[in-house]
Design an enzyme around this catalytic site. Sequence first.
Site, mmCIF file in Angstrom:
data_model
loop_
_atom_site.group_PDB
_atom_site.id
_atom_site.type_symbol
_atom_site.label_atom_id
_atom_site.label_comp_id
_atom_site.label_asym_id
_atom_site.label_seq_id
_atom_site.Cartn_x
_atom_site.Cartn_y
_atom_site.Cartn_z
ATOM 1 N N THR A 1 5.909 -4.114 -0.068
ATOM 2 C CA THR A 1 4.536 -4.155 -0.567
ATOM 3 C C THR A 1 3.782 -3.027 0.118
ATOM 4 O O THR A 1 3.527 -3.079 1.325
ATOM 5 C CB THR A 1 3.868 -5.505 -0.269
ATOM 6 O OG1 THR A 1 4.568 -6.538 -0.972
ATOM 7 C CG2 THR A 1 2.417 -5.507 -0.732
ATOM 8 N N LYS B 1 0.995 -6.872 -7.414
ATOM 9 C CA LYS B 1 1.190 -7.636 -6.186
ATOM 10 C C LYS B 1 -0.113 -7.780 -5.406
ATOM 11 O O LYS B 1 -0.466 -8.883 -4.967
ATOM 12 C CB LYS B 1 2.251 -6.956 -5.326
ATOM 13 C CG LYS B 1 2.451 -7.569 -3.931
ATOM 14 C CD LYS B 1 2.959 -9.000 -3.988
ATOM 15 C CE LYS B 1 3.076 -9.615 -2.600
ATOM 16 N NZ LYS B 1 4.172 -9.048 -1.804
ATOM 17 N N LYS C 1 -2.501 -7.708 5.622
ATOM 18 C CA LYS C 1 -2.001 -6.419 5.130
ATOM 19 C C LYS C 1 -2.266 -6.266 3.635
ATOM 20 O O LYS C 1 -2.771 -5.232 3.181
ATOM 21 C CB LYS C 1 -0.502 -6.310 5.407
ATOM 22 C CG LYS C 1 0.181 -5.129 4.717
ATOM 23 C CD LYS C 1 1.684 -5.274 4.720
ATOM 24 C CE LYS C 1 2.334 -4.289 3.770
ATOM 25 N NZ LYS C 1 3.797 -4.446 3.698
#
Length: 296
Positions: A96, A171, A246
């Site tokens: 990611t 995502k 994150k």
Amino acid sequence: MSRIAFIGLGNMGLPMARNLLKAGHTVVGFDLAPQSLAALAEAGGTIAGSVGDAAQGAEVVVTMLPAGRHVRSVYEDAGNVFDNAVPGALLIDSSTIDVDSARAVAAAAAGRGFVLVDAPVSGGTGGAAAGTLTFMVGGTDEAVERARPYLAQMGKTVVHTGGPGTGQAAKICNNMILGISMIAVSEAFTLADKLGLDRQKLFDVSSTSSGQCWSLTTYCPVPGPVPTSPANRDYAPGFAVDMMLKDLKLAQAAAASSGAATPLGANAAALYALFSAAGNGHLDFSAIVKMLGGGK
């Protein structure tokens, strides 16, 4: 069956590599952590001493790495994937990372004659182990169709989201929803406690009415209503606070660069940053309820 290089054997990468081994592939793995390499060898994989060694002769390369700079380094720096994989090899990046890095690596891969997809995942460590992950896949039609059989051996759902970088976009948008909704559910249970409303009763109402969401019904942040949620095992991850932070930071960076208004996403990022700074980054992200006064 294919020779697959798997680079990045952490909490997600290792069980994904194990599922490729179970499917009958030869998996050659590399990671900086010796214990991860030992675990791969125990599962029947082969250990490599470097990225280049892992990629040597690989028909497929899967990467699962922490950030965009790591992905760029693995594919482009000296001793990299491009210089060692079989010409025309399929490259699957399940990290990611930021959309710009994903698109830059895809363009570099195409320039070297490789086929690359960005294929981040949703489903956590449990989904990685069980092979039930959802893959959000950005790339050309040809690239995604080449990747689909391998992704299906590591997951349950494969969604082609569009061109390069759109897997990463999907995502971070999805996880922004998740981060916001977990805070909302946590606030609701905290308020219910203050009002003397039994947690199970709130769950029974909200899980069958308009408050229903994954953060409530699958990952309930308070102990009791969902026995399998991290709240019932002292908030062991799962999906750690620092991983959620994150992703929320990536979403905020993307919002800033694209001019999108995401005020709730910004507030969620700020709350998770405070919670992490207080020493809670290793806990499951649902533990955010503790900062709000609930979760006991």
